[in-house]
Scaffold this motif. Structure first.
Motif, PDB file in Angstrom:
ATOM      1  N   ALA A 122       0.834  -1.203   0.000  1.00 16.64           N
ATOM      2  CA  ALA A 122       0.000   0.000   0.000  1.00 16.64           C
ATOM      3  C   ALA A 122       0.865   1.248   0.000  1.00 16.64           C
ATOM      4  CB  ALA A 122      -0.928  -0.006   1.208  1.00 16.64           C
ATOM      5  N   VAL A 175       2.157   1.884  -3.429  1.00 21.05           N
ATOM      6  CA  VAL A 175       1.151   2.518  -4.286  1.00 21.05           C
ATOM      7  C   VAL A 175       1.015   3.992  -3.923  1.00 21.05           C
ATOM      8  CG1 VAL A 175      -1.265   2.534  -4.943  1.00 21.05           C
ATOM      9  CG2 VAL A 175      -0.110   0.365  -4.584  1.00 21.05           C
ATOM     10  N   VAL A 176       0.974   4.270  -2.628  1.00 20.46           N
ATOM     11  CA  VAL A 176       0.828   5.665  -2.190  1.00 20.46           C
ATOM     12  C   VAL A 176       2.036   6.484  -2.639  1.00 20.46           C
ATOM     13  CG1 VAL A 176       0.756   7.164  -0.170  1.00 20.46           C
ATOM     14  CG2 VAL A 176      -0.677   5.126  -0.265  1.00 20.46           C
ATOM     15  N   MET A 185       1.575   7.040  -6.373  1.00 18.75           N
ATOM     16  CA  MET A 185       0.429   7.820  -6.842  1.00 18.75           C
ATOM     17  C   MET A 185       0.276   9.154  -6.124  1.00 18.75           C
ATOM     18  SD  MET A 185      -0.484   6.006  -9.226  1.00 18.75           S
ATOM     19  CE  MET A 185      -1.841   7.044  -9.765  1.00 18.75           C
ATOM     20  N   VAL A 186       0.752   9.254  -4.875  1.00 17.96           N
ATOM     21  CA  VAL A 186       0.534  10.493  -4.123  1.00 17.96           C
ATOM     22  C   VAL A 186       1.806  11.329  -4.092  1.00 17.96           C
ATOM     23  CG1 VAL A 186      -0.129  11.486  -1.922  1.00 17.96           C
ATOM     24  CG2 VAL A 186      -1.262   9.412  -2.733  1.00 17.96           C
ATOM     25  N   PRO A 191     -11.955   4.281  -9.043  1.00 22.35           N
ATOM     26  CA  PRO A 191     -11.043   4.287  -7.881  1.00 22.35           C
ATOM     27  C   PRO A 191     -10.910   2.911  -7.242  1.00 22.35           C
ATOM     28  CG  PRO A 191     -12.526   6.146  -7.783  1.00 22.35           C
ATOM     29  CD  PRO A 191     -13.013   5.282  -8.906  1.00 22.35           C
ATOM     30  N   PHE A 192     -12.019   2.182  -7.193  1.00 19.75           N
ATOM     31  CA  PHE A 192     -11.979   0.848  -6.598  1.00 19.75           C
ATOM     32  C   PHE A 192     -11.104  -0.088  -7.439  1.00 19.75           C
ATOM     33  CE2 PHE A 192     -13.896  -3.453  -6.487  1.00 19.75           C
ATOM     34  CZ  PHE A 192     -13.514  -3.780  -5.194  1.00 19.75           C
ATOM     35  N   PHE A 237      -8.895   0.703  -9.569  1.00 15.72           N
ATOM     36  CA  PHE A 237      -7.506   1.152  -9.560  1.00 15.72           C
ATOM     37  C   PHE A 237      -6.792   0.704  -8.284  1.00 15.72           C
ATOM     38  CE2 PHE A 237      -4.012   3.937  -8.725  1.00 15.72           C
ATOM     39  CZ  PHE A 237      -3.424   4.059  -9.955  1.00 15.72           C
ATOM     40  N   SER A 238      -7.450   0.896  -7.130  1.00 20.50           N
ATOM     41  CA  SER A 238      -6.832   0.475  -5.865  1.00 20.50           C
ATOM     42  C   SER A 238      -6.546  -1.012  -5.899  1.00 20.50           C
ATOM     43  CB  SER A 238      -7.755   0.792  -4.691  1.00 20.50           C
ATOM     44  OG  SER A 238      -8.202   2.107  -4.750  1.00 20.50           O
ATOM     45  N   PHE A 263      -2.767  -2.321  -5.945  1.00 16.32           N
ATOM     46  CA  PHE A 263      -2.371  -3.047  -4.732  1.00 16.32           C
ATOM     47  C   PHE A 263      -1.911  -4.459  -5.077  1.00 16.32           C
ATOM     48  CE2 PHE A 263      -3.276  -5.724  -1.036  1.00 16.32           C
ATOM     49  CZ  PHE A 263      -2.591  -5.034  -0.052  1.00 16.32           C
ATOM     50  N   LEU A 303      -6.038   2.635   1.671  1.00 15.43           N
ATOM     51  CA  LEU A 303      -5.508   2.819   0.316  1.00 15.43           C
ATOM     52  C   LEU A 303      -6.603   3.324  -0.619  1.00 15.43           C
ATOM     53  CD1 LEU A 303      -3.086   2.365  -1.632  1.00 15.43           C
ATOM     54  CD2 LEU A 303      -4.098   0.169  -2.171  1.00 15.43           C
ATOM     55  N   TYR A 304      -7.802   2.695  -0.489  1.00 14.59           N
ATOM     56  CA  TYR A 304      -8.912   3.108  -1.360  1.00 14.59           C
ATOM     57  C   TYR A 304      -9.255   4.574  -1.116  1.00 14.59           C
ATOM     58  CZ  TYR A 304     -13.572   3.594  -3.257  1.00 14.59           C
ATOM     59  OH  TYR A 304     -14.648   4.048  -3.952  1.00 14.59           O
ATOM     60  N   LEU A 354      -7.315   6.940   0.099  1.00 12.55           N
ATOM     61  CA  LEU A 354      -6.246   7.802  -0.417  1.00 12.55           C
ATOM     62  C   LEU A 354      -6.317   7.917  -1.930  1.00 12.55           C
ATOM     63  CD1 LEU A 354      -3.033   6.998   1.640  1.00 12.55           C
ATOM     64  CD2 LEU A 354      -4.144   9.201   1.341  1.00 12.55           C
ATOM     65  N   MET A 355      -6.576   6.780  -2.578  1.00 10.91           N
ATOM     66  CA  MET A 355      -6.628   6.794  -4.042  1.00 10.91           C
ATOM     67  C   MET A 355      -7.805   7.635  -4.516  1.00 10.91           C
ATOM     68  SD  MET A 355      -4.117   5.173  -5.365  1.00 10.91           S
ATOM     69  CE  MET A 355      -3.045   5.592  -4.020  1.00 10.91           C
TER      70      MET A 355
END
Lengths: 255, 195
Positions: free
Chosen positions: A44, A47-48, A51-52, A93-94, A96-97, A101, B57-58, B60-61
């Motif tokens: 996670a 990914v953060v 992406m962030v 978003p779902f 993608f997560s 992940f 995570l969801y 944040l995304m």
């Protein structure tokens, strides 16, 4: 991959063992922080970070990592749009997560001495159950009883329907199993194969007179590792594409 | 399935451990408690942490990362589109300016040609006028000269007649010895000549 194997006893499934790092129990449910939790967290965070953090500059002309993030975004966005249609974009978003992940977890799992989160059936089944729950709940919310049209393909004569409807129902019910087992089995089998071949290298090196053969399984590991990289990406992709397909069923149950 | 690969690996090293059939795959497990992915006491901690981590995570995304990346992409698209639009405008402007310039050049050229033509015309007219003037002058002079010549000629001819009359009279006088009336002589001469 398996960490400390004794020379006499290589153990290809030791890598899937769960180690409690901080044992914990809340309301009778065990919530220990385990190595699995650690690598979920790492995936996670990966990914953060991608992406962030990498997009924090919001540059018009992207740097390397930012363009990677954008590529991932567009890749998943196109996938959702093409499989589930414009309306499916509310689940972007779902999906993608989920995709990012699973992808990052699969890739992290390929690094030696790490733990593969997706090699646990409970994790993949939790994802599959989440997807299918979402499909059913949204399908019923959006279409009401019309969601049941999912089991009645359009334009099929009545006698065929008698046979077809039970098949459709069974195929729908088996979706969470096929979805979860596909990912779990691929990752599990890949890791076991790698560990088994690693064990062969160790055993051959330790044997008398046959150690010159040790590079053969080593080369096999290299080839398998490339294959596993492909599988890691492909299975993340397959999982998310199927998620999109199922969500499309929820949005347009009448086919 | 791929799971078959596992069996020889298991068989190779299943000595001291308790055998246990697990799950639908029928794989043999030989660790205390069984094959790790199927150990039920491992389910709860994984699910709990998975829900927590995937949930965060969801969030944040969906709240931070994806709107941001979407914004970046949209920004870029609008920027590119507006830049292209601006460049198209500039191009149109440049083309219009080039057309205006060409038009201008054409007008100026026509003007120049007109001026040239006018000048030529004027010069030609002047030259023609001068020539006609010179010609008329010359013609007048010629006419005057011709008049003078014809006057001189008639005068000279008149003189010749008088001289001839005088000469004839004196010849007749010399020959005949008689006086001669000149007027009668002239009249007789005219008479002879006309008959």
């Amino acid at each position: 991959m398996s960490a400390e194997e004794t020379v006499s006893q290589p153990n290809p499934i030791e890598q899937f063992e769960l180690h409690r790092i901080f044992p914990l129990e809340i309301n009778g449910i065990e919530t220990s922080f385990t190595n699995a939790s650690l690598f979920m967290l790492l995936a996670a965070l990966g990914v953060v970070a991608l992406m962030v953090l990498a997009t924090s500059r919001q540059a018009i002309v992207p740097g390397r990592i930012q363009s990677l993030a954008e590529m991932l975004y567009e890749f998943v966005a196109n996938m959702v749009r093409q499989t589930a249609g414009k309306e499916g974009m509310k689940f972007f978003p779902f999906v993608f997560s989920l995709f990012s992940f699973i992808l990052i977890a699969n890739l992290i799992g390929l690094v030696p001495y790490t733990y593969s989160v997706t090699s646990q059936i409970v994790v993949t089944f939790a994802f599959a159950a989440l997807v299918l729950t979402l499909v059913v709940v949204y399908g019923v919310y959006r279409n009401g009883l019309g969601f049941l049209k999912l089991f009645v393909p359009h334009g099929v004569p009545l006698p065929v329907l008698v046979v077809l409807v039970p098949i459709e129902i069974i195929s729908f019910l088996s979706r969470p199993i096929s979805l979860s087992v596909r990912l779990f089995a691929n990752i599990l089998a890949g890791h076991i194969t790698l560990a088994v071949f690693g064990g062969f290298v160790v055993l051959l090196l330790a044997s008398n007179g046959w150690s010159f053969l040790a590079p053969v399984p080593l080369l096999a590991i290299v080839a398998l590792y490339a294959l596993e990289l492909l599988v890691a990406c492909l299975q993340a992709f397959v999982f998310s594409v199927l998620t999109c397909v199922y969500l499309n069923d929820a949005i347009h149950p009448g086919h | 399935m791929k799971m078959t690969i596992i069996s020889p690996a298991f068989a190779a090293e299943s000595e001291q451990e308790t055998h246990e059939t697990v799950g639908a795959t029928g794989g043999e497990a030989h660790h205390e408690g069984g094959f790790p992915p199927f150990q039920q006491e491992n389910f709860a901690p994984q699910i709990v942490w998975l829900i927590g981590i995937f949930g965060i995570l969801y969030l944040l995304m969906s709240r931070v990362a994806l709107p941001r990346v979407g914004g970046i992409l949209e920004n870029r698209e609008t920027k590119i589109a507006s830049d292209l639009e601006a460049s198209r405008e500039m191009q149109a402007k440049a083309q219009a300016a080039a057309r205006a310039n060409e038009e201008n050049i054409r007008l100026r050229r026509e003007e120049a040609q007109a001026i040239g033509r006018d000048a030529q015309q004027k010069i030609a007219n002047e030259a023609a006028a001068q020539r006609t003037r010179a010609e008329t002058e010359a013609a007048e002079k010629i006419r005057a000269a011709e008049a003078r010549i014809s006057a001189a000629k008639t005068q000279a001819l008149g003189n010749v007649e008088q001289i001839a009359i005088d000469a004839a009279a004196s010849i007749i006088e010399k020959l005949s010895g008689a006086g001669v009336d000149k007027d009668r002589l002239v009249a007789e001469y005219r008479n002879v000549k006309s008959s």
